[in-house]
Design a protein around this motif. Structure first.
Motif, short mmCIF file in Angstrom:
data_model
loop_
_atom_site.label_atom_id
_atom_site.label_comp_id
_atom_site.label_asym_id
_atom_site.label_seq_id
_atom_site.Cartn_x
_atom_site.Cartn_y
_atom_site.Cartn_z
N ILE A 194 0.86 -1.18 0.00
CA ILE A 194 0.00 0.00 0.00
C ILE A 194 0.90 1.23 0.00
O ILE A 194 1.73 1.40 0.90
CB ILE A 194 -0.93 0.02 1.23
N PHE A 195 0.73 2.07 -1.01
CA PHE A 195 1.51 3.30 -1.09
C PHE A 195 0.77 4.41 -0.33
O PHE A 195 -0.32 4.82 -0.73
CB PHE A 195 1.71 3.71 -2.55
N ASP A 196 1.38 4.88 0.75
CA ASP A 196 0.72 5.87 1.61
C ASP A 196 0.39 7.17 0.88
O ASP A 196 -0.58 7.85 1.23
CB ASP A 196 1.62 6.21 2.81
N ASP A 197 1.20 7.53 -0.12
CA ASP A 197 1.04 8.84 -0.77
C ASP A 197 0.32 8.76 -2.11
O ASP A 197 0.24 9.74 -2.84
CB ASP A 197 2.42 9.47 -0.99
N ALA A 198 -0.22 7.59 -2.46
CA ALA A 198 -0.82 7.42 -3.79
C ALA A 198 -2.34 7.48 -3.74
O ALA A 198 -2.97 6.96 -2.82
CB ALA A 198 -0.38 6.10 -4.41
N ASN A 199 -2.91 8.11 -4.76
CA ASN A 199 -4.35 8.08 -4.97
C ASN A 199 -4.64 6.88 -5.87
O ASN A 199 -4.08 5.82 -5.68
CB ASN A 199 -4.82 9.41 -5.60
N HIS A 200 -5.48 7.04 -6.90
CA HIS A 200 -5.83 5.89 -7.72
C HIS A 200 -4.65 5.38 -8.55
O HIS A 200 -4.50 4.18 -8.75
CB HIS A 200 -7.02 6.25 -8.63
N ASP A 201 -3.81 6.29 -9.02
CA ASP A 201 -2.65 5.87 -9.81
C ASP A 201 -1.55 5.34 -8.89
O ASP A 201 -0.61 6.04 -8.55
CB ASP A 201 -2.12 7.02 -10.67
N SER A 202 -1.71 4.08 -8.54
CA SER A 202 -0.63 3.41 -7.80
C SER A 202 0.15 2.50 -8.74
O SER A 202 1.03 1.77 -8.31
CB SER A 202 -1.22 2.60 -6.64
N TRP A 203 -0.20 2.55 -10.02
CA TRP A 203 0.42 1.62 -10.98
C TRP A 203 1.67 2.16 -11.65
O TRP A 203 2.54 1.38 -12.06
CB TRP A 203 -0.60 1.21 -12.04
N THR A 204 1.79 3.48 -11.82
CA THR A 204 2.92 4.01 -12.57
C THR A 204 4.24 3.58 -11.95
O THR A 204 5.15 3.09 -12.64
CB THR A 204 2.84 5.55 -12.66
N ARG A 205 4.36 3.73 -10.65
CA ARG A 205 5.63 3.37 -9.99
C ARG A 205 5.89 1.86 -10.05
O ARG A 205 7.04 1.44 -10.04
CB ARG A 205 5.65 3.87 -8.55
N VAL A 206 4.83 1.07 -10.11
CA VAL A 206 5.01 -0.39 -10.19
C VAL A 206 5.48 -0.79 -11.58
O VAL A 206 6.49 -1.50 -11.74
CB VAL A 206 3.69 -1.13 -9.85
N TYR A 207 4.77 -0.32 -12.61
CA TYR A 207 5.09 -0.72 -13.99
C TYR A 207 6.35 -0.06 -14.53
O TYR A 207 6.94 -0.56 -15.49
CB TYR A 207 3.91 -0.40 -14.91
N ASP A 208 6.76 1.07 -13.94
CA ASP A 208 7.99 1.73 -14.40
C ASP A 208 9.25 1.12 -13.79
O ASP A 208 10.36 1.44 -14.19
CB ASP A 208 7.96 3.23 -14.06
#
Length: 226
Positions: A194-208
């Motif tokens: 769970i990313f504390d600072d993320a809204n709905h876009d929690s995917w960019t940091r994962v896929y990048d």
């Protein structure tokens, strides 16, 4: 003495048979690795609701195809596009995957499934519909239907990495937390981030990040089910 009148019940048994045929069409992008002489892994990516339609450029906006613009993956990457006004249909997706396997040298023990938002919802449903197909599951910011919540241990053998943003105001983080808790009771390999600072876009940091692809590529179905 008072008695109620009795009524004879009439019930007839019967059977009903019908055939419903629905034609479905899915456009898709397929990335092929440089060397296809040997069987290679297959990553299936399901996009979110914002990328629906008939413009395949949309499926390159997020996820593995965005990553492929600047990186290499020694794997097939399949990104279907959900038609406008529709949602992911697990049986249509399953048939598409079967077609890709048949037409390419895919290592059937290394098929990985991932998706974001609506695509994560679709990935959960597809994994539960065909649990023996996948060697890894990576759902990000996804709604979870009632059936996966009830049948959670059906995918206990699939290594799973769940991601969600704590401040998600589109799909509440509780969906990922609840399915994680249920799977944790029986799963052999599961993690929730769970990313504390993320809204709905929690995917960019994962896929990048190369790490998620490296992790997926290490998973083999045979090892998971021994």
């Amino acid at each position: 003495m008072f008695s109620l009148p009795s009524f004879a019940q009439k019930a007839e048994g019967g059977s009903f048979s019908t055939e419903v045929t629905v034609k479905k069409q899915l456009n898709y992008l397929l990335h092929k690795p440089d060397n296809t002489r040997q069987p290679k892994p297959l990553i299936i990516f399901l996009h979110g609701s914002g990328e629906k339609g008939n413009d395949l450029e949309k499926v390159k906006v997020h996820g593995p195809f965005k990553y492929l613009k600047d990186h290499k993956l020694d794997a097939y990457v399949l990104a279907p596009q959900c038609p406008e006004n529709e949602y992911w249909d697990e049986e249509v997706l399953y048939r598409l995957i079967q077609k890709i396997i048949k037409e390419n040298k895919v290592d059937i023990n290394r098929i990985y499934l991932t998706g974001l938002s609506m695509g994560a919802w679709g990935a959960w449903n597809l994994a539960f519909a065909h649990p023996d197909m996948f060697a890894a599951l990576v759902p990000i910011a996804g709604f979870v239907d009632r059936v996966p919540m009830i049948e959670n241990c059906k995918i206990q053998h699939i290594p799973t990495r769940i991601f969600h943003g704590l401040m998600d105001d589109v799909v509440d983080v509780s969906y990922s937390v609840n399915i994680y808790k249920k799977l944790k009771t029986c799963s052999t390999d599961i993690e929730l981030t769970i990313f504390d600072d993320a809204n709905h876009d929690s995917w960019t940091r994962v896929y990048d990040d190369p790490a998620i692809y490296e992790w997926m590529m290490q998973q083999r179905k045979n090892n998971n089910q021994e």
